[in-house]
Design a protein around this motif. Structure first.
Motif, PDB file in Angstrom:
ATOM      1  N   GLU A 112       0.812  -1.232   0.000  1.00  0.00           N
ATOM      2  CA  GLU A 112       0.000   0.000   0.000  1.00  0.00           C
ATOM      3  C   GLU A 112       0.836   1.269   0.000  1.00  0.00           C
ATOM      4  O   GLU A 112       0.270   2.356   0.079  1.00  0.00           O
ATOM      5  CB  GLU A 112      -0.933   0.017   1.230  1.00  0.00           C
ATOM      6  CG  GLU A 112      -1.899  -1.152   1.336  1.00  0.00           C
ATOM      7  CD  GLU A 112      -2.923  -1.222   0.197  1.00  0.00           C
ATOM      8  OE1 GLU A 112      -3.090  -0.212  -0.533  1.00  0.00           O
ATOM      9  OE2 GLU A 112      -3.544  -2.291   0.028  1.00  0.00           O
ATOM     10  N   LEU A 117       3.699   2.371  -5.227  1.00  0.00           N
ATOM     11  CA  LEU A 117       2.618   2.106  -6.179  1.00  0.00           C
ATOM     12  C   LEU A 117       2.657   3.111  -7.330  1.00  0.00           C
ATOM     13  O   LEU A 117       2.517   2.737  -8.499  1.00  0.00           O
ATOM     14  CB  LEU A 117       1.256   2.183  -5.470  1.00  0.00           C
ATOM     15  CG  LEU A 117       1.005   1.141  -4.379  1.00  0.00           C
ATOM     16  CD1 LEU A 117      -0.304   1.438  -3.650  1.00  0.00           C
ATOM     17  CD2 LEU A 117       0.983  -0.269  -4.970  1.00  0.00           C
ATOM     18  N   ARG A 144       1.333  -8.915   1.193  1.00  0.00           N
ATOM     19  CA  ARG A 144      -0.123  -8.820   1.055  1.00  0.00           C
ATOM     20  C   ARG A 144      -0.533  -8.873  -0.414  1.00  0.00           C
ATOM     21  O   ARG A 144      -0.804  -7.847  -1.049  1.00  0.00           O
ATOM     22  CB  ARG A 144      -0.618  -7.508   1.688  1.00  0.00           C
ATOM     23  CG  ARG A 144      -0.216  -7.321   3.158  1.00  0.00           C
ATOM     24  CD  ARG A 144      -1.398  -7.335   4.104  1.00  0.00           C
ATOM     25  NE  ARG A 144      -2.567  -6.665   3.564  1.00  0.00           N
ATOM     26  CZ  ARG A 144      -2.798  -5.366   3.641  1.00  0.00           C
ATOM     27  NH1 ARG A 144      -1.951  -4.566   4.223  1.00  0.00           N
ATOM     28  NH2 ARG A 144      -3.898  -4.862   3.132  1.00  0.00           N
ATOM     29  N   GLU A 146      -3.213  -9.471  -1.684  1.00  0.00           N
ATOM     30  CA  GLU A 146      -4.552  -8.913  -1.925  1.00  0.00           C
ATOM     31  C   GLU A 146      -4.598  -7.395  -1.790  1.00  0.00           C
ATOM     32  O   GLU A 146      -5.647  -6.822  -1.553  1.00  0.00           O
ATOM     33  CB  GLU A 146      -5.550  -9.483  -0.905  1.00  0.00           C
ATOM     34  CG  GLU A 146      -5.536 -10.984  -0.741  1.00  0.00           C
ATOM     35  CD  GLU A 146      -6.070 -11.697  -1.966  1.00  0.00           C
ATOM     36  OE1 GLU A 146      -7.239 -11.433  -2.302  1.00  0.00           O
ATOM     37  OE2 GLU A 146      -5.336 -12.485  -2.579  1.00  0.00           O
ATOM     38  N   SER A 147      -3.462  -6.752  -1.884  1.00  0.00           N
ATOM     39  CA  SER A 147      -3.375  -5.309  -1.654  1.00  0.00           C
ATOM     40  C   SER A 147      -3.544  -4.523  -2.949  1.00  0.00           C
ATOM     41  O   SER A 147      -3.766  -5.092  -4.017  1.00  0.00           O
ATOM     42  CB  SER A 147      -1.992  -5.009  -1.088  1.00  0.00           C
ATOM     43  OG  SER A 147      -1.022  -5.488  -2.013  1.00  0.00           O
ATOM     44  N   SER A 148      -3.370  -3.206  -2.870  1.00  0.00           N
ATOM     45  CA  SER A 148      -3.386  -2.361  -4.075  1.00  0.00           C
ATOM     46  C   SER A 148      -2.281  -2.783  -5.033  1.00  0.00           C
ATOM     47  O   SER A 148      -2.454  -2.732  -6.247  1.00  0.00           O
ATOM     48  CB  SER A 148      -3.191  -0.891  -3.706  1.00  0.00           C
ATOM     49  OG  SER A 148      -4.155  -0.508  -2.769  1.00  0.00           O
ATOM     50  N   GLY A 150      -1.283  -5.788  -5.497  1.00  0.00           N
ATOM     51  CA  GLY A 150      -1.825  -6.969  -6.175  1.00  0.00           C
ATOM     52  C   GLY A 150      -2.749  -6.598  -7.323  1.00  0.00           C
ATOM     53  O   GLY A 150      -2.803  -7.302  -8.334  1.00  0.00           O
ATOM     54  N   ASN A 151      -3.486  -5.476  -7.167  1.00  0.00           N
ATOM     55  CA  ASN A 151      -4.369  -5.039  -8.253  1.00  0.00           C
ATOM     56  C   ASN A 151      -3.588  -4.454  -9.413  1.00  0.00           C
ATOM     57  O   ASN A 151      -4.034  -4.487 -10.552  1.00  0.00           O
ATOM     58  CB  ASN A 151      -5.342  -3.962  -7.752  1.00  0.00           C
ATOM     59  CG  ASN A 151      -6.346  -4.556  -6.788  1.00  0.00           C
ATOM     60  OD1 ASN A 151      -6.663  -5.750  -6.864  1.00  0.00           O
ATOM     61  ND2 ASN A 151      -6.830  -3.741  -5.866  1.00  0.00           N
ATOM     62  N   LEU A 152      -2.422  -3.924  -9.104  1.00  0.00           N
ATOM     63  CA  LEU A 152      -1.655  -3.205 -10.121  1.00  0.00           C
ATOM     64  C   LEU A 152      -0.799  -4.135 -10.973  1.00  0.00           C
ATOM     65  O   LEU A 152      -0.617  -3.918 -12.167  1.00  0.00           O
ATOM     66  CB  LEU A 152      -0.747  -2.189  -9.400  1.00  0.00           C
ATOM     67  CG  LEU A 152       0.013  -1.194 -10.236  1.00  0.00           C
ATOM     68  CD1 LEU A 152      -0.956  -0.201 -10.864  1.00  0.00           C
ATOM     69  CD2 LEU A 152       1.024  -0.441  -9.360  1.00  0.00           C
ATOM     70  N   ASP A 154       0.479  -8.128 -12.304  1.00  0.00           N
ATOM     71  CA  ASP A 154      -0.033  -9.484 -12.507  1.00  0.00           C
ATOM     72  C   ASP A 154       0.832 -10.536 -11.833  1.00  0.00           C
ATOM     73  O   ASP A 154       0.363 -11.619 -11.527  1.00  0.00           O
ATOM     74  CB  ASP A 154      -0.102  -9.799 -14.008  1.00  0.00           C
ATOM     75  CG  ASP A 154      -1.176  -8.962 -14.685  1.00  0.00           C
ATOM     76  OD1 ASP A 154      -2.156  -8.619 -14.000  1.00  0.00           O
ATOM     77  OD2 ASP A 154      -1.014  -8.642 -15.883  1.00  0.00           O
TER      78      ASP A 154
END
Ligand code: F6R
Length: 378
Positions: A112, A117, A144, A146-148, A150-152, A154
């Motif tokens: 995060e 990021l 983590r 499942e964090s931001s 992880g969204n950013l 692959d």
């Protein structure tokens, strides 16, 4: 929840042998031997990340940046890939010129950290719609998934450290470094930069680390707790290291600053004579990391230069080193391992030293002033 420990930080320091075991189980093939056709390491990453790889760019902040510096050493020495490490907060406003075939790695425990990021997002954006050799290849190393982060991105290497509550990172640092051993060995295997017998030797060494960390904890903690009493009035500390243990000097200094509020600096030992040696006198203890290997004698002679300025000398040294016993006022010995594996052992006494100095001062070790566990603002 603290399971009998006075603070979460101490509990998390003691969790490190287990964390190293979990990382080894997750990343490596426990029955692999040289000559076997299955690979020694499996990180489940997209093979396109590795293809024609020429450079690695690592972005991180704080302790994660220190883990990245150890990672650079491993990636360059084991896999032969030129690697740059930058503070994400600096990179954002002065990015390196675009290089082709570059793996960009973001290291963030929390997943995060705003600067990390943003630097990764920027890299993704400026590489979009260019020729294929410039297209973004992003990898995250995090506790983590499942964090931001992880969204950013692959591709993720999960460091499997379990939740860390103490604001000062300890077990997650060690786990990040484990992820870099795995990545460097994976790349070395794929690129044939090391003989398989050497990969096997390193894996055997890694598997001994959990027991060796336990030994350091068992044999050192009481001594370090006592030693901490001596620094009730100390205002400045210097930490020295070289090579793969220079980042450990930075990390030892950062831990002490964060939780004890003592001013501390980490330096590459050979740089002392270019200025910082002027700081030294009997009031400034010097902690030198002198692990067996290519720079052992150099660090000892740098330590002796500090001693000549009346500094109290504390040495993180290999066990049973006679020369070290003569040089240092206080010894924090760790088991003898090859240099490449020594950072994970050298950092343990430094974590304990920072912890006990802060605890002795009655400070809120788990929630130090002015700090947050994840820094979600720029
Ligand atoms: C040090 C510490 C901080 C973090 C930094 C990055 O003990 O906790 O320096 O390492 O804020 O945090 P992550 O790794 O979550 O990006």
């Amino acid at each position: 929840e603290k399971q009998g420990f006075k603070h979460f930080m101490l509990k998390e320091i003691y969790e490190q042998p287990g964390v190293v075991r979990v990382c080894l189980e997750a990343y490596t093939n426990s029955t692999w031997e040289a000559g076997q056709t299955t690979p020694p390491v499996n990180l489940d990453l997209d093979p396109s990340l590795y293809q024609d790889l020429q450079h690695i760019q690592i972005l991180a902040c704080g302790t994660s940046w220190h883990a990245a510096l150890v990672g650079k050493y491993l990636l360059e020495q084991l896999a032969g890939i030129p690697t740059m490490v930058q503070y994400a907060s600096e990179f954002r406003y002065a990015p390196a010129p675009l290089m082709a075939n570059t793996l960009v790695i973001g290291v963030t425990q929390s997943g995060e950290t705003a600067d990390t990021l943003a630097a990764l997002a920027m890299e993704q954006e400026r590489r979009a719609n260019l020729e294929p050799q410039f297209s973004p290849r992003l990898l995250g190393i995090t506790n983590r998934p499942e964090s931001s982060l992880g969204n950013l991105v692959d591709n993720i290497i999960d460091i499997h450290a379990g939740i860390e509550i103490g604001v000062a990172a300890t077990k997650t640092f060690v786990a990040q470094v484990m992820a870099f051993y795995a990545l460097a060995l994976e790349l070395a295997y794929r690129r044939h930069t090391l003989p398989e017998s050497r990969i096997e030797e390193i894996l055997v060494g890694l598997r001994q680390l959990p027991g060796q960390i336990e030994l350091v904890l068992e044999s050192q903690e009481r001594y370090i707790e006592e030693l901490a009493h001596e620094f009730g009035e100390t205002q400045d500390f210097i930490f020295l290291g070289r090579g793969i243990n220079f980042p450990i000097a930075l990390e030892g200094a950062l831990k002490l600053k964060e939780i004890s509020y003592i001013h501390a600096e980490g330096y590459p030992a050979g740089e002392m004579k270019h200025g910082p040696i002027a700081l030294l006198d009997a009031k400034v203890p010097v902690v030198a990391i002198a692990m067996a290997g290519s720079v052992y004698d150099k660090v000892l002679s740098n330590a002796q230069e500090a001693k000549a300025r009346d500094a109290r000398l504390i040495g993180v040294t290999p066990m049973d080193e006679k020369e070290a016993e003569e040089t240092f006022d206080d010894l924090l010995p760790v088991p003898v391992v090859e240099e490449l594996l020594s950072p994970i052992l050298a950092v343990i006494p430094l974590q304990l030293l920072a912890y006990h100095i802060a605890a002795r001062r009655g400070l809120d070790v788990d929630q130090p002033r002015n700090l947050a566990k994840s820094v979600t603002v720029e």
